[in-house]
Design a protein around this motif. Structure first.
Motif, PDB file in Angstrom:
ATOM      1  N   SER A  98       1.221  -1.321  -0.062  1.00 19.73           N
ATOM      2  CA  SER A  98       0.057   0.173  -0.129  1.00 19.73           C
ATOM      3  C   SER A  98       0.693   0.997   0.103  1.00 19.73           C
ATOM      4  N   VAL A 150      -6.999   0.975   2.538  1.00 16.65           N
ATOM      5  CA  VAL A 150      -6.092   0.587   3.773  1.00 16.65           C
ATOM      6  C   VAL A 150      -7.080   1.110   4.498  1.00 16.65           C
ATOM      7  N   THR A 151      -7.397  -0.644   5.296  1.00 19.02           N
ATOM      8  CA  THR A 151      -8.369   0.052   6.751  1.00 19.02           C
ATOM      9  C   THR A 151      -7.172  -0.912   7.519  1.00 19.02           C
ATOM     10  N   ALA A 184      -8.230   4.099  11.292  1.00 15.50           N
ATOM     11  CA  ALA A 184      -7.533   5.405  11.053  1.00 15.50           C
ATOM     12  C   ALA A 184      -8.710   6.227  10.502  1.00 15.50           C
ATOM     13  N   ASP A 195     -14.263   2.954   9.032  1.00 11.25           N
ATOM     14  CA  ASP A 195     -12.997   3.269   8.988  1.00 11.25           C
ATOM     15  C   ASP A 195     -12.916   2.579   7.434  1.00 11.25           C
ATOM     16  N   LEU A 196     -13.700   1.453   7.320  1.00  9.34           N
ATOM     17  CA  LEU A 196     -13.323   0.865   5.756  1.00  9.34           C
ATOM     18  C   LEU A 196     -14.811   2.355   5.121  1.00  9.34           C
ATOM     19  N   MET A 198     -14.828   4.999   4.768  1.00  7.81           N
ATOM     20  CA  MET A 198     -13.585   5.935   4.797  1.00  7.81           C
ATOM     21  C   MET A 198     -12.968   5.409   3.791  1.00  7.81           C
ATOM     22  N   THR A 199     -12.978   4.281   3.563  1.00  5.96           N
ATOM     23  CA  THR A 199     -11.783   3.562   2.691  1.00  5.96           C
ATOM     24  C   THR A 199     -12.627   3.843   0.863  1.00  5.96           C
TER      25      THR A 199
END
Lengths: 311, 256
Positions: free
Chosen positions: A50, A80-81, A86, A144-145, A147-148
């Motif tokens: 990544s 990327v998670t 994050a 988080d996911l 946002m990815t």
């Protein structure tokens, strides 16, 4: 089409080698699981692929771009998670998604649309205006996911996406991951230390141990690596156990547990043959279970202390 | 190329908005940047003002001490920068930014510009408090502009240095402690009393440390005292510290 290819990736921290030459070929639209115990090098592999850290050696292409020479091309195509969430704890869930929309250079209206859509899809609409600091672990992981996904990535890296989640949140995560592949045709690179997770989600699994891939294949192929199943018969005392043990050539008796393991599969014929043999000799068994090999057996065998490379 | 430049600007603005949102929602840090200098101002004006005023040879002590305390507020602002950068670095969010196709300088630029804006607001409040306590300036519009320009430059220099401190700090706690000596540096300069009145070794340090020429320039602009070469030393220090902080932060950020 190949989504991720890597040849001979190596990485060391000081004199400690973390990756000892990793080769990967992952077709587009598939789910690939990198399975391994803690410290096997899973996270390091994700960090390299990544663009987060450089590899010491080897070459890799992700989504058609060279990892080093076209790093920004890779970054545009991936999401990327990571293992550690994050998300921006001081913002709300909605603001986090809009931040991603801005950083993906989406138009304002398109950004809002995607944020709303993702909040709904991940069941976060009600919590959209609450600061993320108040979220549970499961909600945080979902955000988080989400946002990815704002950037509509072609290749998604999920580094231990369910570590630390309760069983219910884990199921939800699995549903979401399955949905991604089914609806959007993305490629997923997943790392996990849970065999069940790899078994449930992945088309192909690679077992990573000590910085090396020690086995690779579908869950079924991996299960075939270990010796076949067994029929386990439980007895009331050592007399019965001894009598039974004399009937079968390859059986192993455990005198303490009062049980006999007879190699064999789970077919009715095999089971009936065992029962008939016991019956004919007038040996009385208490109970019987049929055990097929699972990924646990594969995992334990492959990542055992011997370190023998089975391929 | 022009697309990447405009992305660099828009990404930096996105990061700036993020940091300003943090500051608005959690004003505790800005509040402490204002409160500490105001408390010290109150203490030095009302509690020690008479004695210290007599010590510096008459005149209104609040007029003498204000420029130094204003600078102290600038250093307090840099603590907030270091903490903000460090919190981001210790949480996962910065790794997310790094795996996205965004301008690499945007993260630091957003933090630094956001902190400069916050600290400028804090300084305005501190100067307001000084006026309320009787501070009177002889400065005209040109002197005020020059003073504001100098203060912004000082804040920029301190903020870049603090960004670097925030990047190398392992925890937000150490990020908040490391710039603390900076906060006390004005005390061993001409902030509270003239260096002439200090013991030799201390006086030597006070005369050559960066805050003394900055304070003297500020005092000259606001109170009409002689500036001499202080302005040039002040500008040289600010330029040097800004460049040092900028290149240091950049190299640390790209390396990690």
């Amino acid at each position: 089409m190949v989504a991720i290819s890597a040849v001979g990736l190596t990485k060391s921290y000081g004199d400690k080698a973390v990756l000892n030459g990793i080769d990967l070929t992952i077709p587009a639209g598939s789910v690939f699981a990198l399975l391994g115990p803690n410290g096997a090098g899973k996270t390091t592999t994700v960090q390299i692929l990544s663009t987060l850290i450089p590899a010491d050696g080897g070459v890799a292409r992700v989504a058609g771009h060279d990892l080093v020479r076209e790093a920004d091309g890779v970054r545009k195509a991936i999401g990327v998670t990571g293992q550690f969430s994050a998300v921006d704890n001081l913002l709300t869930a909605e603001e986090n998604l809009l931040l991603m929309a801005d950083l993906n250079h989406l138009r304002r209206r398109e950004g809002r649309r995607r944020a709303e859509d993702l909040l709904r899809r991940f069941d976060l609409t009600e919590a959209a205006r609450k600061p993320v600091a108040t979220f549970s672990g499961g909600m945080r992981r979902k955000l988080d996911l989400a946002m990815t996904l704002v950037g509509d990535p072609k290749v998604i890296f999920l580094d231990e996406p369910t570590t630390g989640l309760d069983p219910r949140s884990r199921r939800t995560m699995w549903e979401i991951i399955r949905g991604l592949v089914a609806d959007h045709g993305v490629t997923i690179f997943l790392t996990t230390q849970y065999l069940e997770e790899a078994d449930q989600l992945a088309d192909r699994i690679a077992v990573l141990d000590g910085g090396r891939i020690v086995a690779e294949g579908t869950a079924e192929e991996l299960k075939r690596i270990v010796p076949g199943g067994r029929i386990r018969v439980q007895f009331a005392d050592t007399v019965q156990l001894g009598a039974a043990a004399a009937l079968f050539d390859y059986a192993t008796a455990d005198a303490e547990a009062l049980r006999l393991d007879i190699p064999g599969d789970n077919s009715v014929i095999t089971v009936k043959a065992v029962l008939d043999a016991l019956d004919n000799a007038s040996v009385r068994a208490e109970s019987l279970t049929v055990e097929t090999p699972d990924l646990d057996d594969v995992f334990l065998m492959l990542t055992g202390s011997t370190g023998v490379g089975v391929r | 190329m022009s697309a990447s430049v405009s992305y660099a600007v828009s990404d930096s603005l996105t990061m700036l908005r993020r940091n300003l949102k943090h500051a608005l929602r959690y004003p505790a840090m800005t509040f402490s940047v204002v409160m500490m200098p105001v408390m010290i101002l109150l203490l030095f004006n009302y509690a020690y003002g008479d004695a210290l005023g007599a010590g510096i040879g008459g005149g209104s002590y609040i007029d003498y001490v204000t420029p130094g305390i204003v600078l102290m507020a600038a250093t307090a602002g840099s603590v907030a920068t270091a903490v903000g950068v460090c919190v981001d670095m210790t949480e996962g969010i910065v790794n997310r930014f790094r795996t996205m196709a965004i301008s690499r300088s945007a993260f630091l630029a957003g933090h630094v510009v956001g902190s400069v804006i916050q600290t400028v607001i804090a300084l305005v409040l501190v100067i307001g408090a000084a006026f309320a306590m009787g501070f009177r300036s002889s400065a005209g519009p040109v002197e005020w502009l020059a003073a504001i320009g100098l203060l912004v430059f000082v804040i920029l220099a301190l903020t870049w240095i603090s960004a670097g401190i925030g990047l190398v700090a392992k925890t937000p706690e150490s990020a908040s402690n490391t710039p603390l000596p900076l906060t006390f540096l004005p005390f061993i300069g001409s902030a509270i009393v003239p260096p002439d009145s200090m013991p030799t070794a201390l006086r030597w340090f006070a005369e050559y440390q960066p805050f003394t020429p900055i304070i003297e320039t500020l005092r000259g602009l606001l109170m009409g005292t002689p500036i001499g070469n202080s302005a040039w030393s002040a500008l040289a220090w600010c330029t040097g510290l800004t460049l040092l902080g900028y290149f240091w932060s950049r190299s640390v950020f790209y390396r990690r």
